[in-house]
Design a protein around this motif. Structure first.
Motif, PDB file in Angstrom:
ATOM      1  N   PHE A 138     -32.285   1.820   8.488  1.00  0.00           N
ATOM      2  CA  PHE A 138     -31.721   2.176   9.793  1.00  0.00           C
ATOM      3  C   PHE A 138     -30.616   1.193  10.164  1.00  0.00           C
ATOM      4  O   PHE A 138     -30.537   0.079   9.645  1.00  0.00           O
ATOM      5  CB  PHE A 138     -32.803   2.209  10.877  1.00  0.00           C
ATOM      6  N   VAL A 139     -29.744   1.632  11.060  1.00  0.00           N
ATOM      7  CA  VAL A 139     -28.620   0.813  11.516  1.00  0.00           C
ATOM      8  C   VAL A 139     -29.134  -0.372  12.322  1.00  0.00           C
ATOM      9  O   VAL A 139     -30.043  -0.241  13.140  1.00  0.00           O
ATOM     10  CB  VAL A 139     -27.656   1.661  12.366  1.00  0.00           C
ATOM     11  N   ILE A 140     -28.530  -1.541  12.090  1.00  0.00           N
ATOM     12  CA  ILE A 140     -28.940  -2.739  12.805  1.00  0.00           C
ATOM     13  C   ILE A 140     -27.780  -3.405  13.551  1.00  0.00           C
ATOM     14  O   ILE A 140     -27.997  -4.133  14.532  1.00  0.00           O
ATOM     15  CB  ILE A 140     -29.620  -3.738  11.844  1.00  0.00           C
ATOM     16  N   TYR A 141     -26.520  -3.123  13.148  1.00  0.00           N
ATOM     17  CA  TYR A 141     -25.383  -3.854  13.711  1.00  0.00           C
ATOM     18  C   TYR A 141     -24.122  -3.143  13.243  1.00  0.00           C
ATOM     19  O   TYR A 141     -24.129  -2.454  12.208  1.00  0.00           O
ATOM     20  CB  TYR A 141     -25.393  -5.269  13.146  1.00  0.00           C
ATOM     21  N   LEU A 142     -23.013  -3.305  13.958  1.00  0.00           N
ATOM     22  CA  LEU A 142     -21.752  -2.755  13.501  1.00  0.00           C
ATOM     23  C   LEU A 142     -20.590  -3.526  14.079  1.00  0.00           C
ATOM     24  O   LEU A 142     -20.739  -4.259  15.061  1.00  0.00           O
ATOM     25  CB  LEU A 142     -21.641  -1.264  13.828  1.00  0.00           C
ATOM     26  N   ALA A 143     -19.417  -3.351  13.460  1.00  0.00           N
ATOM     27  CA  ALA A 143     -18.228  -4.078  13.911  1.00  0.00           C
ATOM     28  C   ALA A 143     -16.978  -3.325  13.469  1.00  0.00           C
ATOM     29  O   ALA A 143     -16.762  -3.142  12.271  1.00  0.00           O
ATOM     30  CB  ALA A 143     -18.208  -5.502  13.352  1.00  0.00           C
ATOM     31  N   PRO A 144     -16.148  -2.885  14.416  1.00  0.00           N
ATOM     32  CA  PRO A 144     -14.870  -2.283  14.060  1.00  0.00           C
ATOM     33  C   PRO A 144     -13.878  -3.357  13.640  1.00  0.00           C
ATOM     34  O   PRO A 144     -13.928  -4.498  14.117  1.00  0.00           O
ATOM     35  CB  PRO A 144     -14.422  -1.609  15.365  1.00  0.00           C
ATOM     36  N   VAL A 145     -12.957  -2.992  12.749  1.00  0.00           N
ATOM     37  CA  VAL A 145     -11.926  -3.912  12.282  1.00  0.00           C
ATOM     38  C   VAL A 145     -10.584  -3.207  12.298  1.00  0.00           C
ATOM     39  O   VAL A 145     -10.464  -2.065  11.833  1.00  0.00           O
ATOM     40  CB  VAL A 145     -12.222  -4.427  10.849  1.00  0.00           C
ATOM     41  N   GLY A 146      -9.583  -3.895  12.834  1.00  0.00           N
ATOM     42  CA  GLY A 146      -8.227  -3.335  12.826  1.00  0.00           C
ATOM     43  C   GLY A 146      -7.221  -4.468  12.966  1.00  0.00           C
ATOM     44  O   GLY A 146      -7.567  -5.596  13.327  1.00  0.00           O
ATOM     45  N   LYS A 147      -5.981  -4.151  12.663  1.00  0.00           N
ATOM     46  CA  LYS A 147      -4.919  -5.141  12.854  1.00  0.00           C
ATOM     47  C   LYS A 147      -4.845  -5.512  14.333  1.00  0.00           C
ATOM     48  O   LYS A 147      -5.012  -4.651  15.205  1.00  0.00           O
ATOM     49  CB  LYS A 147      -3.582  -4.605  12.367  1.00  0.00           C
ATOM     50  N   ARG A 148      -4.622  -6.773  14.592  1.00  0.00           N
ATOM     51  CA  ARG A 148      -4.691  -7.274  15.957  1.00  0.00           C
ATOM     52  C   ARG A 148      -3.655  -6.610  16.855  1.00  0.00           C
ATOM     53  O   ARG A 148      -2.478  -6.512  16.516  1.00  0.00           O
ATOM     54  CB  ARG A 148      -4.496  -8.784  15.986  1.00  0.00           C
ATOM     55  N   GLY A 149      -4.142  -6.216  18.033  1.00  0.00           N
ATOM     56  CA  GLY A 149      -3.255  -5.598  19.007  1.00  0.00           C
ATOM     57  C   GLY A 149      -2.690  -6.592  19.994  1.00  0.00           C
ATOM     58  O   GLY A 149      -1.858  -6.259  20.834  1.00  0.00           O
TER      59      GLY A 149
END
Length: 258
Positions: A246-257
């Motif tokens: 099951f899912v425990i954690y998440l984090a989006p990643v993208g070039k800094r705005g």
């Protein structure tokens, strides 16, 4: 007037999870490890005929600039604004290695990775919800740390909107180039630690995410740890069973705005 609120028995009950008192109640002679069961595999099994993509090998990413550790720590922060620029496959390869890469394989069930884990059990799997990665189709992938490859899982209509719904309408998550979603397979740690495994798994997830924060500083990207989500919707989105994984954690990643 006292600043301490009235005692709440429910809160006190869940605080117990943070303590290591449970260890005193466990008969470690009865764990699967002690009873001679083979260790669970290093990664979740997959169909060998499934679509896989090679990642850029460790140390073979010339575009990744060196960043002093002191500077990376000083600049590390949660960022929720991302540009529309894609990440390269080289950058993604680096982030995956930094968070779950294998440095040495000791046996069929044990490996040393780029992050610490209680007893080297590493009960974490890394899924990627890909939106803007150069040369990658939008969809859901899983990282195979032993092979240093991506395993194609699936794509489906309205993936972005389904993800945003599953993270309780935190819209910035869906604006990222890629979202790291970590699941846990608890038995990997339970095999050795029984009921003491679960606190350790939560700590391990924190180790993984902190490495992601620091690695993002080397590619001028931002990330933001997310622990608030709808459990069942996230599990369904990744097509995991919600019990043994099951899912425990998440984090989006993208070039800094900013």
């Amino acid at each position: 007037m006292s600043s301490k609120p009235p005692h709440n028995f429910q809160v006190a009950h869940f605080r117990y999870f943070l303590k290591d008192s449970i260890r005193q109640e466990i008969d470690f002679s009865q764990t699967p490890q002690a009873r001679g069961y083979a260790p669970p595999p290093l990664e979740k099994p997959f169909d060998p005929n499934a679509k896989r993509l090679d990642l850029v090998p460790p140390g073979k990413w010339p575009a990744i600039r060196s960043v002093a550790l002191e500077a990376a720590i000083a600049r590390r922060e949660s960022r929720r604004e991302y540009t529309r620029d894609p990440l390269t496959l080289e950058e993604l390869s680096f982030l995956l290695w930094a968070t779950q890469g294998i440095r040495a394989r000791l046996n069929s069930g044990t490996a040393l990775r780029t992050v610490p884990s209680a007893g080297a059990r590493h009960a974490i799997e890394t899924y990627l919800v890909v939106f803007r990665i150069t040369d990658l189709e939008e969809g859901v992938y899983r990282y195979l740390p032993v092979e240093h490859q991506l395993l194609w899982e699936f794509s489906e209509p309205d993936l972005r909107s389904k993800l945003i719904d599953a993270v309780l309408n935190q819209r910035f998550v869906g604006e990222a180039a890629v979202v790291f979603v970590w699941t846990t397979i608890p038995y990997r740690a339970e095999w050795r630690y029984h009921l003491a495994a679960h606190k350790a798994i939560a700590l391990d997830a924190g180790h993984v995410c902190q490495n992601l924060y620091l690695a993002c500083e080397a590619i001028e990207a931002g990330t933001c740890a997310v622990a608030a989500y709808h459990q069942e919707k996230m599990d369904r989105l990744l097509r995991v069973d919600g019990e043994d994984e099951f899912v425990i954690y998440l984090a989006p990643v993208g070039k800094r705005g900013r």
